[in-house]
Design a protein around this motif. Structure first.
Motif, PDB file in Angstrom:
ATOM      1  N   ALA A  18       1.031  -1.445  -0.500  1.00  0.00           N
ATOM      2  CA  ALA A  18       0.136   0.330   0.141  1.00  0.00           C
ATOM      3  C   ALA A  18       1.172   1.035  -0.116  1.00  0.00           C
ATOM      4  N   ALA A  19       1.999   1.120   0.918  1.00  0.00           N
ATOM      5  CA  ALA A  19       2.942   2.365   0.552  1.00  0.00           C
ATOM      6  C   ALA A  19       3.341   2.309  -0.670  1.00  0.00           C
ATOM      7  N   GLU A  53       2.216   1.890  -3.751  1.00  0.00           N
ATOM      8  CA  GLU A  53       1.129   2.006  -4.289  1.00  0.00           C
ATOM      9  C   GLU A  53       0.425   3.874  -4.404  1.00  0.00           C
ATOM     10  N   SER A  54       0.680   4.014  -2.914  1.00  0.00           N
ATOM     11  CA  SER A  54       0.230   5.294  -2.806  1.00  0.00           C
ATOM     12  C   SER A  54       1.302   6.401  -2.964  1.00  0.00           C
ATOM     13  N   ALA A  55       2.399   5.533  -3.199  1.00  0.00           N
ATOM     14  CA  ALA A  55       3.621   7.036  -3.482  1.00  0.00           C
ATOM     15  C   ALA A  55       3.574   6.876  -4.996  1.00  0.00           C
ATOM     16  N   LYS A  56       3.013   5.962  -5.652  1.00  0.00           N
ATOM     17  CA  LYS A  56       3.194   5.793  -7.061  1.00  0.00           C
ATOM     18  C   LYS A  56       1.820   6.578  -7.384  1.00  0.00           C
ATOM     19  N   ASP A  57       0.653   6.797  -6.941  1.00  0.00           N
ATOM     20  CA  ASP A  57      -0.848   7.785  -7.183  1.00  0.00           C
ATOM     21  C   ASP A  57      -0.557   9.169  -7.209  1.00  0.00           C
ATOM     22  N   ALA A  58      -0.867   9.473  -8.380  1.00  0.00           N
ATOM     23  CA  ALA A  58      -0.837  10.970  -7.935  1.00  0.00           C
ATOM     24  C   ALA A  58      -1.174  12.410  -7.479  1.00  0.00           C
ATOM     25  N   HIS A  59      -2.455  11.104  -6.661  1.00  0.00           N
ATOM     26  CA  HIS A  59      -3.124  12.078  -5.455  1.00  0.00           C
ATOM     27  C   HIS A  59      -3.092  12.028  -4.219  1.00  0.00           C
ATOM     28  N   THR A  60      -1.680  11.486  -4.011  1.00  0.00           N
ATOM     29  CA  THR A  60      -0.985  11.321  -2.969  1.00  0.00           C
ATOM     30  C   THR A  60       0.411  12.190  -3.037  1.00  0.00           C
ATOM     31  N   TRP A  61       1.073  12.821  -3.786  1.00  0.00           N
ATOM     32  CA  TRP A  61       1.413  14.002  -4.405  1.00  0.00           C
ATOM     33  C   TRP A  61       0.324  15.320  -4.279  1.00  0.00           C
ATOM     34  N   ILE A  62      -1.011  15.432  -5.281  1.00  0.00           N
ATOM     35  CA  ILE A  62      -1.496  16.375  -5.309  1.00  0.00           C
ATOM     36  C   ILE A  62      -1.996  16.538  -4.045  1.00  0.00           C
ATOM     37  N   MET A  63      -2.395  15.986  -3.578  1.00  0.00           N
ATOM     38  CA  MET A  63      -2.369  16.616  -1.816  1.00  0.00           C
ATOM     39  C   MET A  63      -2.052  16.864  -1.191  1.00  0.00           C
ATOM     40  N   GLY A 110     -11.311   9.817   2.091  1.00  0.00           N
ATOM     41  CA  GLY A 110     -12.353  10.636   0.729  1.00  0.00           C
ATOM     42  C   GLY A 110     -12.591   9.947  -0.190  1.00  0.00           C
ATOM     43  N   ILE A 111     -11.283  10.918  -1.485  1.00  0.00           N
ATOM     44  CA  ILE A 111     -10.227  10.406  -2.444  1.00  0.00           C
ATOM     45  C   ILE A 111     -10.184   9.945  -2.786  1.00  0.00           C
ATOM     46  N   TYR A 112      -9.608   8.608  -1.656  1.00  0.00           N
ATOM     47  CA  TYR A 112      -9.725   7.153  -1.716  1.00  0.00           C
ATOM     48  C   TYR A 112     -10.792   5.800  -2.094  1.00  0.00           C
ATOM     49  N   ASP A 113     -11.539   6.297  -1.146  1.00  0.00           N
ATOM     50  CA  ASP A 113     -12.801   5.522  -1.434  1.00  0.00           C
ATOM     51  C   ASP A 113     -13.953   5.836  -2.668  1.00  0.00           C
ATOM     52  N   ALA A 114     -13.697   6.914  -3.039  1.00  0.00           N
ATOM     53  CA  ALA A 114     -14.169   7.747  -4.250  1.00  0.00           C
ATOM     54  C   ALA A 114     -13.576   7.020  -5.570  1.00  0.00           C
ATOM     55  N   GLY A 173      -4.389   5.332   4.629  1.00  0.00           N
ATOM     56  CA  GLY A 173      -3.670   5.226   5.640  1.00  0.00           C
ATOM     57  C   GLY A 173      -1.970   5.002   5.223  1.00  0.00           C
ATOM     58  N   ALA A 174      -1.828   4.677   4.096  1.00  0.00           N
ATOM     59  CA  ALA A 174      -0.331   4.527   3.815  1.00  0.00           C
ATOM     60  C   ALA A 174      -0.086   6.129   3.404  1.00  0.00           C
ATOM     61  N   SER A 175      -1.034   7.681   2.451  1.00  0.00           N
ATOM     62  CA  SER A 175      -1.105   7.752   1.889  1.00  0.00           C
ATOM     63  C   SER A 175      -0.529   8.891   3.064  1.00  0.00           C
ATOM     64  N   MET A 176      -1.186   8.816   4.458  1.00  0.00           N
ATOM     65  CA  MET A 176      -1.429  10.051   5.229  1.00  0.00           C
ATOM     66  C   MET A 176      -0.003  10.872   5.980  1.00  0.00           C
ATOM     67  N   GLY A 177       0.775   9.642   6.661  1.00  0.00           N
ATOM     68  CA  GLY A 177       2.441  10.349   6.812  1.00  0.00           C
ATOM     69  C   GLY A 177       2.768  10.762   5.865  1.00  0.00           C
TER      70      GLY A 177
END
Length: 458
Positions: free
Chosen positions: A227-228, A230-240, A354-358, A379-383
């Protein structure tokens, strides 16, 4: 396997399902709220210690031999370390348990506090001050572990309020230590910095003991390296992360720099500066849960969008007051700017789950599968988001430092901040609120006139 053995005991909860309404009403809510209360206290003390040097520099008169640029750099060092340790602190919750890590991280705050008490006097080398300022960064890490822990306790429908309350209660540590410093300067003078440190030592011990007595570990919460990644590769993590620089980075950066700006740009004495610096952080901390509650009701993206517009307007007033050398105008803009950054903290952090739920829904998931995906990725992206966002505080202090070195005022730095908020506004609208040109499926096409942006309600 015996690996599960350490997770047995009365302080380890083996089953936790907050999305189950029956479980939540019968057992979960009571336990979650108890852990939230203690978490707020521990994080509150952590924020106070992280902010320590923004207050100690007010005690550092000419006899310390440190110019304004050097003081901004001391504050920036604490911000940098606090941002960096947020990533390992996030993973520590699942590795050691939320209760166990809260005990350790709270007790660890004694290290920078005692170190500061030892070195805080004229004649100490600047390098020593830098090292001790860096140690206070551990207080900034408490936010990441606390938020990750509380995120696991609450259902999605309650996360905005719970995370906002947890973070807001922690953020109040900033104005509280400033108020304590004001009291000390007003009664004992600006030559007694050790009194401030002696006040906080017993509270640190109390927070660690209370965590041991009243908190719980959640056995189902485990680190997920997949998950860590995957979240690091997700554009939303970096946008947020970028948007969180604009909200939380602004809050912590301005809170750290406010007193120094008042002293060096407007000639305020330590007592005069201390009497003003707490107002913005206090109101910004109190309003953070409201930002989360508004996001729960109207959508985090919408609240965040207009919040950036408000921050831009407030920054414009700050620039005008700075150019006109008007302290009144400067305060009229600067205090609301900090308050709005606090409101935005709540709305942006609510956007993450909310983003990951959507996103799970958009991928065709439903029910528990979608909820599990949302919990896993958020949870993985919050840190990571919290760490990058905190670096915004470093950027603000370095920008002020450079602006004062170049022009003797913070005007140029504030102009850069105004441009940044404009970009944040554009990014929020473009990514999360702008309607797409065409619906993705035929079923969406049938109701195109009622179609909402995919992330409008996050």
């Amino acid at each position: 396997m015996t690996a599960a053995a350490p997770r047995k005991g009365k302080r380890w909860i083996e089953h936790w399902d907050p999305e189950d309404t029956t479980f939540w009403q019968e057992r979960g809510e009571r336990i979650a709220n108890r852990n939230l209360i203690v978490s707020v206290l521990a994080e509150h003390i952590g924020f106070s210690i992280w902010t320590l040097w923004s207050v100690l520099v007010l005690f550092m008169g000419p006899e310390y031999g440190i110019d304004p640029a050097g003081k901004f750099f001391l504050v920036a060092m604490a911000t940098l370390v606090g941002a960096c340790v947020r990533v390992p602190y996030t993973f520590a919750v699942a590795r050691f348990g939320g209760r166990n890590w809260t005990i350790f991280s709270a007790a660890l705050l004694l290290l920078p506090t005692i170190a500061a008490a030892v070195v805080m006097e004229p004649g100490t080398s600047y390098g020593t001050f830098m090292l001790v300022a860096a140690l206070t960064g551990v207080g900034g890490g408490n936010f990441a572990s606390s938020m990750t822990n509380i995120n696991s306790f609450f259902p999605l429908r309650k996360k905005g309020w719970a995370l906002g309350l947890n973070a807001g209660g922690g953020n109040i540590g900033v104005p509280v230590i400033q108020l304590v410093a004001l009291l000390i300067i007003g009664t004992a003078g600006d030559g007694s910095p050790r009194l401030l440190l002696f006040v906080y030592m017993p509270f640190i011990v109390f927070a660690a003991i209370l965590a041991a007595l009243a908190m719980d570990n959640l056995a189902p919460v485990k680190n997920d390296t997949g998950a860590a990644k995957e979240s690091a590769k997700d554009a939303h993590t970096w946008i947020m992360s970028f948007l969180y620089i604009g909200t939380f980075g602004s809050f912590i950066g301005y809170s750290f720099a406010f007193g120094l700006v008042l002293q060096n740009q407007f000639g305020r004495t330590p007592l005069q500066a201390a009497s003003l610096t707490f107002i913005g952080p206090l109101l910004g901390s109190l309003i953070r849960p409201i930002g989360g509650r508004l996001a729960d009701r109207y959508g985090g993206a919408r609240i965040t969008l207009w919040n950036f517009a408000g921050m831009g307007a407030a920054t414009g007033i700050v620039i005008y007051g700075s150019v006109e050398k008007s302290l009144a105008l400067f305060l009229i803009g600067f205090i609301p700017l900090i308050v709005l950054s606090g409101l935005g903290n709540g709305s942006t952090y609510k956007m993450i789950p909310g983003i990951y739920d959507a996103k799970a829904t958009a991928m065709g998931m439903s029910g528990e599968e979608a909820k599990a995906y949302g919990r896993r990725l958020s949870g993985a992206s919050m840190g990571l988001i919290g760490a990058v966002g905190a670096l915004g505080g470093l950027g603000i202090n370095l920008a002020f430092r450079q602006s004062f070195l170049a022009n003797g005022s913070g005007t140029m730095a504030c102009a850069a901040f105004l441009a940044f908020y404009a970009v944040c506004f554009a990014v929020t609208w473009t990514v999360y609120l702008r309607r797409t040109a065409a619906p993705a499926t035929a079923s969406e096409s049938a109701g195109a006139e009622e179609r909402q942006p995919a992330y409008a309600q996050v």
